[in-house]
Design a protein around this motif. Structure first.
Motif, short mmCIF file in Angstrom:
data_model
loop_
_atom_site.label_atom_id
_atom_site.label_comp_id
_atom_site.label_asym_id
_atom_site.label_seq_id
_atom_site.Cartn_x
_atom_site.Cartn_y
_atom_site.Cartn_z
N UNK A 82 68.45 15.71 28.71
CA UNK A 82 67.72 16.24 27.76
C UNK A 82 66.29 15.28 28.09
N UNK A 83 65.14 16.75 27.41
CA UNK A 83 63.73 15.44 27.25
C UNK A 83 63.79 14.47 26.20
N UNK A 84 63.21 13.80 26.65
CA UNK A 84 63.10 11.80 25.88
C UNK A 84 64.48 11.24 25.47
N UNK A 141 48.52 15.65 16.94
CA UNK A 141 50.17 16.53 17.81
C UNK A 141 49.31 17.45 16.96
N UNK A 165 52.70 23.08 19.75
CA UNK A 165 52.97 22.94 20.71
C UNK A 165 53.93 22.77 21.29
N UNK A 166 54.71 21.46 20.46
CA UNK A 166 55.53 20.72 21.07
C UNK A 166 56.72 21.61 20.86
N UNK A 175 56.23 23.88 23.62
CA UNK A 175 56.56 23.13 25.29
C UNK A 175 58.84 23.37 25.02
N UNK A 231 61.39 24.74 28.02
CA UNK A 231 62.05 24.04 28.25
C UNK A 231 63.55 25.30 28.69
N UNK A 249 63.79 28.18 30.76
CA UNK A 249 63.81 28.00 32.47
C UNK A 249 65.17 27.29 32.81
N UNK A 250 66.13 27.15 31.48
CA UNK A 250 67.36 25.94 31.64
C UNK A 250 68.11 26.55 31.40
N UNK A 294 61.98 18.22 32.63
CA UNK A 294 62.34 15.99 32.18
C UNK A 294 63.15 15.21 33.12
N UNK A 313 60.24 9.26 30.18
CA UNK A 313 59.60 9.55 29.25
C UNK A 313 59.02 8.53 28.58
#
Lengths: 393, 159
Positions: A75-77, A303, A307-308, A311, A315, A318-319, B125, B129
């Motif tokens: 998971x991103x982050x 920010x 854009x967030x 992104x 993601x 792609x996944x 990711x 980060x």
């Protein structure tokens, strides 16, 4: 490196393998009771009660059972598993051995994401030492008939394999496409055998639960979310990193802890989570409020949240495994509409389309990826209306 | 479909040997990983050989290879640089890092140098980060990238 971190449960002090010794002393059913009574829920994000999972596997009748540790952190982050596997690997493995004892499994697998291949030599060393110390292998710690060993399998770059049935597909040598549930892995898991699959963090908490007891564990957190949560904090703050907080901690407190200034929004739960605005910073990290696998990304006033959102959608595009239509076809449409918003070409009708498509994806997607892919965008459109202007239809 | 081979087998093309012990379908991905690691890609021939030894159709192997991002049917460079395209990397200036890599290597993102030595890619990711911008370089996690650090890395890899 161990012991340098501080926290209520996982980062609190414990003698290595004391939890396992205690488990062997008190016996299977008492271990299962402790885990169930602690109300610990899965730390990967879904929050399924661990005690129920273990009991289902323990009562399944089969002479072959598996314990799988899901270390496909993607998971991103999120990076708490990187820290746990790097600094607390013994604690994680101990949790797996306790689980094997409780449910009657003899084989364990650590599914390590391919990105973490650099941890492999050190993890193998730890496992070898455990074999030497009779913490793995046959008749573990002289407990007759308790045989268990752990092997490590590497992922090959697919976010969706963090979904448990998709992880099993991958282990069996297939494309990592999620299965229909039921049947659940607790009775039809790896190679068709009953399987417990838990997150790295869940296993890391087990030794503490068994040794220090369910009542102690429940003294942290809230009524509905007992214990603590590891959070991975990144983005616009002075002190990013992994922290252990009791459930019920507010976002405001977290922001103060990591020294975040001028915060516009906080993304809780990674790409599949929610974007929270300032007026909701008093909300808390807990299953009943802001539920998360641990990802906290902070955005300051500069920010651009569109854009967030873009992104995150890229993601997911792609996944996405491509298996089910709402997810595969829905995400590109959301991206297209979002681009329209960014170019101030979107009308009220486009926004309505986004909401209705998001609802369809939530209802009709097969797994969590498609079900949550639109969440970030929807929360941004809902809570940050100032971020975008609509075209005059 | 899951026909099991009870005898361990060695697959060879004269250059590389891959032994499949207890060749079950569940061994497919570890075997493919090894081939990828050794040869930089998984050729048609290898896919057919692996399929044969597992008793499955080659198209099954192809479907698995093309599903996972770390398995490829095109030859990759000896060294692979994978830059995280996570939002936190973006916020920390990943674009500048990518540009520096492109300039130093003389290739665009997604390409491999002519001498097949270095591939430059982006990836989802990578769990770094807190140290963005970050990259996965030959399996190693590298964080807090700066243009200067990138120059040093490329110099080291070109050696």
């Amino acid at each position: 490196m161990e012991k340098s971190r501080k926290g209520p449960i996982i980062f609190s002090t414990i003698k290595p393998f004391a939890g396992l010794k205690e488990s062997l002393k008190i016996g299977r059913s008492e271990v299962l009771d402790q885990v169930r009574n602690s109300n610990i829920r899965g730390r990967g994000g879904a929050g399924f009660p661990t005690g129920v999972k273990w009991n289902l596997t323990a009562t399944a009748t089969d002479n072959k059972k598996y314990v799988i540790c899901n270390a496909d952190e993607g998971e991103p982050g999120t990076f708490k598993d990187r820290v746990l596997l790097g600094e607390y690997a013994k604690l994680v493995f101990e949790g797996m051995v306790i689980c094997a004892f409780a449910v009657g499994a003899d084989e364990g697998i650590l599914y390590l994401r391919g990105e973490y291949i650099s941890f492999l030599p050190e993890l193998d060393k730890t496992l070898n030492q455990m074999r030497k110390d009779n913490l793995l292998g046959e008749n573990i710690l002289s407990k007759k008939g308790f045989n268990f060993d752990i092997k490590i399998r590497l992922g090959v770059g697919a976010y969706v394999c963090g979904e448990e049935t998709s992880l099993i597909e991958s282990l069996e040598g297939h494309r990592g496409e999620p299965r229909n549930k039921p049947p659940f892995p607790t009775n039809t898991g790896f190679n068709g055998h009953p399987t417990v699959i838990n997150n790295v963090e869940t296993f890391a908490a087990i030794a503490h639960v068994v040794l220090k007891g369910a009542t102690w564990f429940k003294s942290f957190g809230t009524d509905k979310s007992s214990g603590s949560k590891l959070i991975s904090v990144s983005g616009d703050c002075r002190k990013p990193g992994v922290y252990e907080i009791p459930f019920g901690t507010t976002l405001k407190k977290v922001l103060k802890m990591v020294d975040a200034k001028d915060t516009k929004a906080v993304q809780v739960g990674g790409a599949s989570g929610t974007c929270v605005s300032k007026k909701d910073f008093k909300r808390m990290i807990a299953f009943e409020d802001l539920s998360t696998g641990g990802s906290i990304i902070i955005f300051n006033q500069k920010r651009n949240l569109l854009d967030v959102a873009e992104n995150f959608l890229n993601f997911f595009a792609e996944e996405s495994c491509g298996q089910c239509t709402p997810c595969r076809e829905g995400i590109p449409v959301l991206i297209e509409k979002l681009k329209k918003i960014k170019n101030i070409k979107a009308t009220k009708g486009d926004i309505e389309d986004i909401f209705s498509l998001a609802e369809t994806m939530q209802l009709a997607s097969k797994c969590g990826l498609g079900q949550t892919a639109s969440d970030a965008l929807i929360s941004i459109l809902n809570s940050f209306k100032k971020e975008y202007t609509l075209a005059k239809s | 479909m899951d026909k099991l081979c009870s005898v361990p087998k060695t697959i060879t093309d004269g250059k590389t040997n891959v032994t499949i012990c207890d060749a079950k379908r569940s061994q497919l991905i570890p075997v493919l990983r090894k081939i990828q690691e050794k040869e930089g890609y998984i050729s048609n021939r290898k896919m057919q050989e692996v399929a044969f030894s597992l008793g499955i159709h080659p198209v099954e192997v192809y479907s698995v290879v093309t599903f996972y991002s770390f398995l490829t049917i095109e030859k990759k460079g000896k060294h692979i640089i994978r830059i995280s395209n996570c939002i936190t990397a973006d916020m920390a200036g990943a674009k500048k890092i990518i540009k520096t890599f492109e300039k130093e290597l003389g290739i665009k993102l997604g390409e491999t140098t002519k001498d097949k030595k270095i591939s430059l890619e982006e990836t989802s990711c990578i769990g770094m980060c807190d140290q963005s911008p970050a990259a996965l370089i030959d399996g190693k996690l590298v964080g807090k990238l700066t243009p200067q650090k990138v120059k040093n890395i490329v110099k080291e890899l070109k050696k």
